[in-house]
Design a protein around this motif. Structure first.
Motif, mmCIF file in Angstrom:
data_model
loop_
_atom_site.group_PDB
_atom_site.id
_atom_site.type_symbol
_atom_site.label_atom_id
_atom_site.label_comp_id
_atom_site.label_asym_id
_atom_site.label_seq_id
_atom_site.Cartn_x
_atom_site.Cartn_y
_atom_site.Cartn_z
ATOM 1 N N MET A 54 -26.018 -77.110 -37.066
ATOM 2 C CA MET A 54 -26.294 -75.838 -36.394
ATOM 3 C C MET A 54 -26.049 -75.957 -34.884
ATOM 4 O O MET A 54 -25.539 -75.034 -34.267
ATOM 5 N N ALA A 55 -26.371 -77.097 -34.307
ATOM 6 C CA ALA A 55 -26.160 -77.298 -32.873
ATOM 7 C C ALA A 55 -24.671 -77.440 -32.541
ATOM 8 O O ALA A 55 -24.213 -76.943 -31.512
ATOM 9 N N ALA A 56 -23.905 -78.099 -33.399
ATOM 10 C CA ALA A 56 -22.513 -78.416 -33.102
ATOM 11 C C ALA A 56 -21.507 -77.379 -33.594
ATOM 12 O O ALA A 56 -20.416 -77.261 -33.033
ATOM 13 N N LEU A 57 -21.850 -76.616 -34.616
ATOM 14 C CA LEU A 57 -20.883 -75.739 -35.283
ATOM 15 C C LEU A 57 -20.110 -74.819 -34.341
ATOM 16 O O LEU A 57 -18.881 -74.703 -34.467
ATOM 17 N N PRO A 58 -20.745 -74.166 -33.370
ATOM 18 C CA PRO A 58 -19.962 -73.281 -32.499
ATOM 19 C C PRO A 58 -18.850 -73.981 -31.722
ATOM 20 O O PRO A 58 -17.900 -73.334 -31.291
ATOM 21 N N GLY A 59 -18.912 -75.287 -31.566
ATOM 22 C CA GLY A 59 -17.884 -76.023 -30.833
ATOM 23 C C GLY A 59 -16.913 -76.790 -31.706
ATOM 24 O O GLY A 59 -15.993 -77.437 -31.196
ATOM 25 N N LEU A 60 -17.078 -76.730 -33.029
ATOM 26 C CA LEU A 60 -16.213 -77.491 -33.925
ATOM 27 C C LEU A 60 -14.918 -76.745 -34.220
ATOM 28 O O LEU A 60 -14.800 -75.546 -33.971
ATOM 29 N N ASP A 61 -13.949 -77.461 -34.791
ATOM 30 C CA ASP A 61 -12.689 -76.840 -35.195
ATOM 31 C C ASP A 61 -12.964 -75.648 -36.104
ATOM 32 O O ASP A 61 -13.937 -75.634 -36.861
ATOM 33 N N GLY A 62 -12.067 -74.682 -36.042
ATOM 34 C CA GLY A 62 -12.184 -73.513 -36.897
ATOM 35 C C GLY A 62 -13.059 -72.420 -36.324
ATOM 36 O O GLY A 62 -13.328 -71.430 -36.984
ATOM 37 N N THR A 63 -13.512 -72.597 -35.070
ATOM 38 C CA THR A 63 -14.409 -71.620 -34.469
ATOM 39 C C THR A 63 -13.667 -70.609 -33.601
ATOM 40 O O THR A 63 -14.003 -69.435 -33.600
ATOM 41 N N ALA A 64 -12.670 -71.053 -32.882
ATOM 42 C CA ALA A 64 -11.948 -70.167 -31.967
ATOM 43 C C ALA A 64 -10.894 -69.362 -32.720
ATOM 44 O O ALA A 64 -10.112 -69.924 -33.493
#
Length: 128
Positions: A54-64
């Motif tokens: 939950m902490a890392a997901l917004p910055g992981l691949d597949g987000t942008a």
């Protein structure tokens, strides 16, 4: 082998929502799809807990929206028991392939499907 039940179709739809960049970038939306007991073993070999993901997901691949996205294929699924679906599929992202396996569980008929476990295994370029 795929056993196309309503449960399997619902789990596949939830898996696809979790790959949506707008869901991955929004913790409140991702939280609806990840089980509080969630664990992942990523393609890197790293083990992720619910809190870490939950902490890392917004910055992981597949987000942008303008970055590399996951392109899923070859979905299969089976209802293992009431409230438990196992999915397998492949993804391609940024030229890299991975074979994936997810367990989705539904605690009761009124609750939503949530990913309980996920594992990704990288596929070397020479493997078909």
């Amino acid at each position: 082998m795929s056993h196309e039940t309503d449960e399997v179709r619902e789990a596949i739809a939830a898996e696809l929502r979790l790959m949506d960049p707008s869901v991955r970038a929004t913790r409140s939306l991702a939280r609806q799809l990840l089980d509080p007991d969630f664990v992942e073993v990523g393609a890197s070999g790293r083990r992720w807990t619910y809190e870490e993901m939950m902490a890392a997901l917004p910055g992981l691949d597949g987000t942008a929206q303008d970055g590399p996205l996951y392109e899923p294929s070859r979905f299969t699924g089976v209802l293992l028991s009431p409230g438990l679906v196992h999915l397998t599929y492949e993804t391609t992202s940024n030229g890299e392939r991975a074979r994936r396996s997810s367990l989705w569980r539904k605690q009761d008929p009124a609750s939503a499907w949530r990913m309980y476990y996920h594992q990704a295994t990288p596929v070397p370029p020479a493997i078909a």
